[in-house]
Design a protein around this motif. Structure first.
Motif, mmCIF file in Angstrom:
data_model
loop_
_atom_site.group_PDB
_atom_site.id
_atom_site.type_symbol
_atom_site.label_atom_id
_atom_site.label_comp_id
_atom_site.label_asym_id
_atom_site.label_seq_id
_atom_site.Cartn_x
_atom_site.Cartn_y
_atom_site.Cartn_z
ATOM 1 N N GLY A 3 6.227 6.914 -8.486
ATOM 2 C CA GLY A 3 5.495 7.629 -8.076
ATOM 3 C C GLY A 3 4.532 8.402 -9.013
ATOM 4 N N SER A 7 -4.018 9.623 -5.978
ATOM 5 C CA SER A 7 -4.359 9.019 -4.369
ATOM 6 C C SER A 7 -5.715 9.085 -4.225
ATOM 7 C CB SER A 7 -3.395 9.412 -3.533
ATOM 8 O OG SER A 7 -3.811 10.885 -2.949
ATOM 9 N N SER A 13 -0.122 11.679 -5.237
ATOM 10 C CA SER A 13 1.028 11.043 -4.427
ATOM 11 C C SER A 13 0.857 9.624 -4.240
ATOM 12 C CB SER A 13 0.790 12.054 -2.788
ATOM 13 O OG SER A 13 -0.297 11.813 -2.368
ATOM 14 N N ALA A 14 0.167 8.954 -4.806
ATOM 15 C CA ALA A 14 0.375 7.477 -4.920
ATOM 16 C C ALA A 14 1.417 6.840 -5.458
ATOM 17 C CB ALA A 14 -1.089 7.130 -5.150
ATOM 18 N N TRP A 93 -10.238 2.357 -4.590
ATOM 19 C CA TRP A 93 -9.184 2.324 -3.430
ATOM 20 C C TRP A 93 -9.867 1.703 -2.248
ATOM 21 C CZ3 TRP A 93 -4.248 3.601 -3.480
ATOM 22 C CH2 TRP A 93 -3.846 4.421 -4.562
ATOM 23 N N TYR A 130 -1.504 -0.190 -6.707
ATOM 24 C CA TYR A 130 -1.029 1.107 -6.259
ATOM 25 C C TYR A 130 -1.334 1.152 -4.817
ATOM 26 C CZ TYR A 130 -1.874 2.438 -11.314
ATOM 27 O OH TYR A 130 -1.747 2.704 -12.422
ATOM 28 N N TRP A 132 -0.723 3.937 -1.263
ATOM 29 C CA TRP A 132 -0.571 5.233 -0.632
ATOM 30 C C TRP A 132 -0.988 5.367 0.806
ATOM 31 C CZ3 TRP A 132 -4.562 8.556 1.450
ATOM 32 C CH2 TRP A 132 -4.477 9.904 1.542
ATOM 33 N N GLY A 133 -0.583 6.183 1.768
ATOM 34 C CA GLY A 133 -0.841 6.233 3.024
ATOM 35 C C GLY A 133 -0.707 5.203 3.976
#
Length: 177
Positions: A3, A7, A13-14, A93, A130, A132-133
């Motif tokens: 971690g 992000s 937080s990614a 991303w 990576y 995230w979310g």
């Protein structure tokens, strides 16, 4: 999984999904996430690093899709998913989604892949991508990302959709009690 990476929202937080150093599939998953039938959509924000392919797979329906995180393209499609998409965000991303129709359970898996149509390989123990979310919804389409921070969150005005404390968006499926 490591971690603390930047992000799409700009905070740290990614996570980096790192392959192990054995031969086989390099997967992040939770089997039998929930029971139920109907359409469900998984959405994940992902970014290439040492690996640029990600594979999302519904183990109940045997449907999935490969996504190229370097070129923003859909790769091989497994089975006949209801829908899939890859949308460019910022800073490398992508928002990727897969929608399938379950019969008895919702069971998505997320793999690091070495190439299109290739998630079984010998990893090096350090390469990855990576994420995230991640969000799972009982819906034929993804909504915007709703951070839960471990508590239920209402995401629409009539309270028919909530995010439970595991981060899964729960929506009633029409005609199912």
């Amino acid at each position: 999984v490591q971690g603390g990476f930047t992000s799409p929202s700009g905070d740290a937080s990614a996570f980096k999904l790192i392959e192990d150093n054995v031969s086989g599939g390099h997967v992040l998953f939770k089997n039998n996430i929930t029971t139920g039938s109907g359409e469900s959509t998984i959405s994940i924000k992902a970014k290439a690093d040492d690996r640029n392919w990600i594979f999302i797979y519904d183990t109940e329906q045997l449907e999935g899709c490969y996504f190229d995180l370097s070129n923003g393209a859909v790769g091989t499609i497994i089975g006949s998913p209801d829908a899939y998409s890859i949308t460019e965000l910022s800073n490398g991303w992508y928002d990727i989604t897969l929608t399938t129709t379950s019969i008895t359970r919702v069971d998505f898996q997320v793999y690091v892949a070495i190439a299109d149509d290739s998630f079984n390989y010998t990893g090096d123990g350090t390469s990855g991508l990576y994420i995230w979310g991640a969000q799972l919804e009982f819906s034929p389409q993804a909504t915007s990302y709703i951070p839960t921070n471990g508590a239920a969150v209402t995401i629409d005005s009539n309270s028919t959709s909530v995010v439970n404390n595991t981060g899964i968006v729960e929506r009633p499926i029409t005609g199912v009690n």
